[in-house]
Design an enzyme around this catalytic site. Sequence first.
Site, PDB file in Angstrom:
ATOM      1  CG  PHE A 246     148.780 131.223  29.848  1.00  0.00           C
ATOM      2  CD1 PHE A 246     149.375 130.603  28.760  1.00  0.00           C
ATOM      3  CD2 PHE A 246     148.932 130.643  31.098  1.00  0.00           C
ATOM      4  CE1 PHE A 246     150.104 129.437  28.902  1.00  0.00           C
ATOM      5  CE2 PHE A 246     149.668 129.464  31.257  1.00  0.00           C
ATOM      6  CZ  PHE A 246     150.258 128.863  30.154  1.00  0.00           C
ATOM      7  CG  HIS A 264     159.792 124.442  32.547  1.00  0.00           C
ATOM      8  ND1 HIS A 264     160.329 123.675  33.568  1.00  0.00           N
ATOM      9  CD2 HIS A 264     158.446 124.457  32.779  1.00  0.00           C
ATOM     10  CE1 HIS A 264     159.357 123.236  34.350  1.00  0.00           C
ATOM     11  NE2 HIS A 264     158.219 123.696  33.899  1.00  0.00           N
ATOM     12  CG  ASN A 311     160.406 115.364  33.858  1.00  0.00           C
ATOM     13  OD1 ASN A 311     159.957 114.243  33.658  1.00  0.00           O
ATOM     14  ND2 ASN A 311     159.718 116.278  34.518  1.00  0.00           N
ATOM     15  CD  GLN A 315     155.990 114.897  33.421  1.00  0.00           C
ATOM     16  OE1 GLN A 315     156.718 115.488  34.188  1.00  0.00           O
ATOM     17  NE2 GLN A 315     154.740 114.613  33.711  1.00  0.00           N
TER      18      GLN A 315
END
Length: 359
Positions: A246, A264, A311, A315
């Site tokens: 994308f 996010h 997180n 990550q």
Amino acid sequence: MSEHPGSSEGTPAADMYPRKILEYMEGFLVSKVVFSSCELGVFDVLLGAERPLSAEEISHAVGASLDGTQRLLAACTGLQLLNAHQDNGRVLYSNTEQASVYLTRSSPSSLYQSIQYSSRTIYLCWHYLTDAVREGRNQYEKAFGVNSKDLFQALYRSDEEMVKFMQLMNSIWNICGKDVITAFDLSPFKVICDVGGCSGALAKQCTSAYPECTVTIFDLPKVVHMSREHFVTEADQRISFHEGDFFKDPLPEVDLYILARILHDWTDERCVELLRRVYKACKPGGAVLLVEALLYEDGSGPLTVQLYSLNMLVQTEGRERTAAQYAALLAAAGFTNNQHRLTGKIYDAVLGRKAAGDQ
């Protein structure tokens, strides 16, 4: 004389026992009890038995030591995941209703795969939270020995890891998908593209809630292949696939784009870059639906979303944001009339529109 019984001069009694801090210190123990019980198949065994079982029966069924199983079952009972029954001096165990619905593999609402991902991937990354905070970047290299310059090459570092991530997405949208898809009335949008649609769980929620719509899942070729193989069947006739990246490849021209848990992952700059690509492809009068966990405008909560934002640091390249911050990203890409709706659950919805006269 002190103001509070049992306290030293001027010190409130509550301060003498740090209950909350002790609970926080032990939080990871609770998580691992849930993770290990699922991994061993405790809840599955009890569901299959259709009657309460003893610790001996359960330990034999899951292939674990009796002593270890007894301790694990006691902890699960304390966490109100299992019921304990006394029967002629023996203790028998059965699932609570929540355990049967959410912790067994066969349940349509199962969180089992999400729990597996938390245990085997997120938990390992969080071992390096201190490093992530110090360095301001994700910790895939330390946790798994893979280069994290290309985020999704790290996330999808093996077919097994990719399927685990897709199963995580599947379990989340099976539980939260209907709420975010119906937060706004999307019935005017007949042709929809789920950008980064992964396992197709949200696409299925779309076609279920809006019988007149069709949904194209746009994702990387290897994700599309896995989705076709494991998640989307020929019975899902109103769902199709479009392979691509994308950030690089042309997006199909549709009425509505869904970006669920996509922005996010990325910095503000990358988000605007992607949203501009969506805006350019979008039909005049079309829209984009963002599905994300929204922070309060002052950043003071919800706690779950604050933890999710950490997180994202551990990550990904991204962060969780407020509705106003998402609206600003949408506006920077050209979208107008940006609104948000809270669902009362983990994920919320933000809708941005492309004016009918815009090309």
